[in-house]
Design a protein around this motif. Structure first.
Motif, PDB file in Angstrom:
ATOM      1  N   ASN A 303       0.669  -1.164  -0.208  1.00 54.39           N
ATOM      2  CA  ASN A 303      -0.320  -0.411   0.328  1.00 54.39           C
ATOM      3  C   ASN A 303       0.661   1.305  -0.212  1.00 54.39           C
ATOM      4  OD1 ASN A 303      -2.457  -0.715   0.071  1.00 54.39           O
ATOM      5  ND2 ASN A 303      -3.095  -1.632   2.003  1.00 54.39           N
ATOM      6  N   PRO A 304       0.483   1.731  -0.890  1.00 53.93           N
ATOM      7  CA  PRO A 304       1.808   3.092  -0.654  1.00 53.93           C
ATOM      8  C   PRO A 304       1.732   4.041   0.252  1.00 53.93           C
ATOM      9  CG  PRO A 304      -0.957   3.743  -1.908  1.00 53.93           C
ATOM     10  CD  PRO A 304      -0.397   2.432  -1.848  1.00 53.93           C
ATOM     11  N   VAL A 305       1.074   4.283   1.138  1.00 56.40           N
ATOM     12  CA  VAL A 305       1.154   5.522   2.281  1.00 56.40           C
ATOM     13  C   VAL A 305       2.044   4.391   3.097  1.00 56.40           C
ATOM     14  CG1 VAL A 305      -0.017   6.554   4.029  1.00 56.40           C
ATOM     15  CG2 VAL A 305      -0.578   6.446   1.686  1.00 56.40           C
ATOM     16  N   SER A 306       1.510   2.927   3.447  1.00 55.97           N
ATOM     17  CA  SER A 306       2.655   2.241   4.081  1.00 55.97           C
ATOM     18  C   SER A 306       4.144   2.238   4.226  1.00 55.97           C
ATOM     19  CB  SER A 306       1.682   0.841   4.454  1.00 55.97           C
ATOM     20  OG  SER A 306       0.078   0.491   4.591  1.00 55.97           O
ATOM     21  N   SER A 307       3.893   2.224   2.221  1.00 61.73           N
ATOM     22  CA  SER A 307       5.349   2.077   1.923  1.00 61.73           C
ATOM     23  C   SER A 307       6.642   3.048   2.168  1.00 61.73           C
ATOM     24  CB  SER A 307       5.687   1.822   0.791  1.00 61.73           C
ATOM     25  OG  SER A 307       6.352   1.543  -0.475  1.00 61.73           O
ATOM     26  N   PHE A 308       5.464   4.108   2.044  1.00 63.39           N
ATOM     27  CA  PHE A 308       5.921   5.298   2.565  1.00 63.39           C
ATOM     28  C   PHE A 308       6.379   5.830   3.702  1.00 63.39           C
ATOM     29  CE2 PHE A 308       6.062  10.554   3.990  1.00 63.39           C
ATOM     30  CZ  PHE A 308       6.865  10.493   2.471  1.00 63.39           C
ATOM     31  N   VAL A 309       5.528   6.082   4.585  1.00 61.27           N
ATOM     32  CA  VAL A 309       5.965   5.642   5.862  1.00 61.27           C
ATOM     33  C   VAL A 309       6.555   4.780   6.565  1.00 61.27           C
ATOM     34  CG1 VAL A 309       4.904   4.938   8.767  1.00 61.27           C
ATOM     35  CG2 VAL A 309       3.340   6.427   6.630  1.00 61.27           C
ATOM     36  N   THR A 310       6.514   3.365   6.145  1.00 63.95           N
ATOM     37  CA  THR A 310       7.707   2.306   6.437  1.00 63.95           C
ATOM     38  C   THR A 310       9.242   3.173   5.576  1.00 63.95           C
ATOM     39  OG1 THR A 310       6.920   1.095   4.650  1.00 63.95           O
ATOM     40  CG2 THR A 310       6.763   0.933   7.113  1.00 63.95           C
ATOM     41  N   ALA A 311       8.980   3.212   5.023  1.00 63.51           N
ATOM     42  CA  ALA A 311      10.129   4.184   3.436  1.00 63.51           C
ATOM     43  C   ALA A 311      10.994   5.020   4.690  1.00 63.51           C
ATOM     44  CB  ALA A 311      10.026   4.047   2.451  1.00 63.51           C
ATOM     45  N   PHE A 312      10.000   6.014   5.011  1.00 65.82           N
ATOM     46  CA  PHE A 312      11.432   7.237   5.893  1.00 65.82           C
ATOM     47  C   PHE A 312      11.214   6.295   7.594  1.00 65.82           C
ATOM     48  CE2 PHE A 312       9.699  10.403   9.117  1.00 65.82           C
ATOM     49  CZ  PHE A 312      10.598  11.326   8.972  1.00 65.82           C
ATOM     50  N   LEU A 313      10.612   5.966   8.082  1.00 70.13           N
ATOM     51  CA  LEU A 313      11.520   5.626   9.628  1.00 70.13           C
ATOM     52  C   LEU A 313      12.392   4.374   8.985  1.00 70.13           C
ATOM     53  CD1 LEU A 313       7.846   5.091  11.316  1.00 70.13           C
ATOM     54  CD2 LEU A 313       9.899   6.671  11.586  1.00 70.13           C
ATOM     55  N   PHE A 314      12.594   3.478   7.832  1.00 69.65           N
ATOM     56  CA  PHE A 314      13.502   2.786   8.159  1.00 69.65           C
ATOM     57  C   PHE A 314      14.138   2.524   6.720  1.00 69.65           C
ATOM     58  CE2 PHE A 314      10.660   0.300  10.115  1.00 69.65           C
ATOM     59  CZ  PHE A 314      11.097  -0.302  11.394  1.00 69.65           C
ATOM     60  N   ALA A 315      13.788   3.049   5.504  1.00 73.31           N
ATOM     61  CA  ALA A 315      14.996   2.842   4.290  1.00 73.31           C
ATOM     62  C   ALA A 315      15.323   4.208   3.995  1.00 73.31           C
ATOM     63  CB  ALA A 315      13.620   3.190   3.039  1.00 73.31           C
ATOM     64  N   LEU A 316      15.172   5.093   4.396  1.00 72.70           N
ATOM     65  CA  LEU A 316      16.511   6.756   4.843  1.00 72.70           C
ATOM     66  C   LEU A 316      17.578   6.776   6.066  1.00 72.70           C
ATOM     67  CD1 LEU A 316      16.387   9.388   3.538  1.00 72.70           C
ATOM     68  CD2 LEU A 316      14.409  10.177   4.530  1.00 72.70           C
ATOM     69  N   PRO A 317      16.242   6.442   7.309  1.00 75.87           N
ATOM     70  CA  PRO A 317      18.321   6.012   7.964  1.00 75.87           C
ATOM     71  C   PRO A 317      19.469   4.742   8.027  1.00 75.87           C
ATOM     72  CG  PRO A 317      15.648   5.694   9.232  1.00 75.87           C
ATOM     73  CD  PRO A 317      15.360   6.225   7.932  1.00 75.87           C
ATOM     74  N   LEU A 318      18.221   3.794   7.324  1.00 76.18           N
ATOM     75  CA  LEU A 318      19.805   2.594   6.249  1.00 76.18           C
ATOM     76  C   LEU A 318      20.820   3.834   5.210  1.00 76.18           C
ATOM     77  CD1 LEU A 318      20.354   0.023   6.349  1.00 76.18           C
ATOM     78  CD2 LEU A 318      18.566  -0.620   4.174  1.00 76.18           C
ATOM     79  N   VAL A 319      19.576   4.165   4.483  1.00 73.31           N
ATOM     80  CA  VAL A 319      20.944   4.604   3.500  1.00 73.31           C
ATOM     81  C   VAL A 319      21.834   5.992   4.257  1.00 73.31           C
ATOM     82  CG1 VAL A 319      19.685   4.311   2.168  1.00 73.31           C
ATOM     83  CG2 VAL A 319      18.922   6.576   3.092  1.00 73.31           C
ATOM     84  N   LYS A 320      21.227   6.398   5.144  1.00 71.20           N
ATOM     85  CA  LYS A 320      21.766   7.678   5.449  1.00 71.20           C
ATOM     86  C   LYS A 320      23.021   6.658   6.680  1.00 71.20           C
ATOM     87  CE  LYS A 320      19.532  11.656   7.362  1.00 71.20           C
ATOM     88  NZ  LYS A 320      18.692  12.235   8.099  1.00 71.20           N
ATOM     89  N   ALA A 321      22.220   5.470   7.481  1.00 73.88           N
ATOM     90  CA  ALA A 321      23.822   4.888   8.300  1.00 73.88           C
ATOM     91  C   ALA A 321      24.529   4.404   7.758  1.00 73.88           C
ATOM     92  CB  ALA A 321      23.260   3.937   9.064  1.00 73.88           C
TER      93      ALA A 321
END
Length: 404
Positions: A303-321
């Motif tokens: 689901n796009p909103v679920s994908s957005f929220v989890t990308a913000f909370l997990f994918a974005l921190p992962l690439v920043k780390a």
């Protein structure tokens, strides 16, 4: 049934797996967004000599012999062209902002306070001589050679780039940006948004995730959309050879949710699955390979909103780390709620919200497929599990988003 991981537990486990791309050197001028992989020490002193902070006259002493408040003009010091010599008592030079103050210069008489008569410079009527050191930027007042000017983990922004260059650095050491693949799956998805049939949905998650990660990652290759078919998924996964793979869709346990099975057949090992958040419960983290060759796989809901929220909370921190950010997780701010909010159940909720800077309210729809409401939101309202109801005017934590 085992308890769901909390947000913090899941984030910690994911970040512990963050890849470590190779170290590289880049020109400081093009290093915007990079995180320093080492402390940066000044290679020079800034300023290297006493400099004038104003246009005027660098003066020596309180005036010429027998003529207090009057000085003899003996030359000029311009930025880049300093006066050749030292001043004697009762002498002065014309000086511009940023120019070297000659040896023995004790202060700068600004031009508005000076009266000029040929080579004689005196105080203008009702003005007093500047105190010693006035309008002079002393050598080393900004930084000195050998001083740590930027610490390891500092993100290079415009000011940091200027500082590094001023301190004598042409390059900085940082980690390369991780190579990332994005794969959205689902037989209902089509890549042709302008020619979408009634039984189809334009594939948007891959592009959405790629846009979110772009400032912090290298090439983001979109491998989708891929139908719910094991052979098609296997063929797509074989193309994912970078540091990070982010999938969207197929991570649940429905008859046509094949992502876990496809990943296992590809050689991935599931680290954890399911997190106690809403939206985003069916989040999955896996790895493939060992050591420097290990890939990190993050499976997001479809689901796009679920994908957005989890990308913000997990994918974005992962690439920043992965690029060396010492604090990759989003940080909350607190604002007043513009409306009453209900109590929260057993899963932590992230409501899409609209913040005006002082207050926040929920977006028109909280449905996990509502892209219009998502695009109108500029924050997530954080509602921890078990939270009591919120009254109007009560402070609530929010995470600011960037939606374009």
């Amino acid at each position: 049934m085992s308890a769901l991981l909390t947000l913090e537990e899941a984030q910690a486990r994911l970040l512990a797996l963050a890849p470590q791309p190779a170290l590289t050197r880049s020109g400081v001028a093009i290093a915007h967004g990079a995180f320093l992989a080492e402390d940066l020490l000044a290679m020079r002193t800034q300023p290297a000599a006493d400099l004038s902070a104003m246009d005027g006259y660098a003066i020596c002493g309180d005036g010429a012999s027998g003529a207090k408040g009057t000085w003899t003009l003996v030359g000029e010091s311009r930025a880049g062209l300093p006066f050749d010599g030292a001043l004697k008592d009762g002498q002065c030079v014309r000086i511009s902002t940023g120019a070297h103050v000659p040896p023995s210069g004790i202060s700068v008489l600004i031009q508005e306070n000076a009266h000029v008569d040929g080579d004689t410079i005196s105080l203008a009527p009702d003005e007093q001589a500047p105190e010693d050191g006035r309008h002079i930027r002393k050598a080393g007042f900004d930084f000195t050679k050998g001083q740590t000017i930027l610490g390891k983990g500092t993100r290079m922004g415009p000011a940091q780039i200027a500082l590094a260059l001023s301190a004598g650095h042409d390059t900085i050491l940082h980690r390369e940006k991780p190579y990332t693949s994005v794969l959205d799956s689902g037989s209902e998805l089509t890549q042709f948004a302008a020619d979408c049939q009634p039984h189809q949905i334009p594939a948007s998650n891959g592009a959405m995730i790629a846009a979110m990660l772009q400032p912090f990652t290298g090439l983001v290759e979109n491998l989708g959309p891929v139908p719910d078919d094991m052979d098609a998924l296997a063929a797509a996964l074989d193309k994912a050879d970078g540091h990070i793979l982010i999938t969207s869709g197929g991570a649940s346990v429905g008859d046509h949710d094949l992502m876990q099975a496809a990943l296992k057949a590809w050689g991935a090992e599931i680290d954890f699955w399911k997190v106690g958040i809403k939206p985003g419960k069916p989040l999955m983290v896996a790895t493939r390979g060992k050591g420097d060759e290990r890939q990190v796989i993050l499976g997001l809901p479809g689901n796009p909103v679920s994908s957005f929220v989890t990308a913000f909370l997990f994918a974005l921190p992962l690439v920043k780390a992965a690029i060396g950010d010492p604090e990759p997780l989003p940080k909350p701010t607190y604002v007043k709620s513009a409306e009453a909010l209900p109590a929260v159940g057993t899963r932590r909720e992230f409501l899409r919200g609209v913040c005006d800077g002082a207050t926040v309210k929920r977006a028109a729809s909280q449905d996990s497929s509502a892209l219009l409401a998502l695009a109108s939101s500029n924050c997530l309202i954080d509602r921890p599990a078990g939270s009591d109801a919120v009254a109007i005017g009560q402070l609530v934590p929010i995470f600011h988003l960037e939606n374009g």
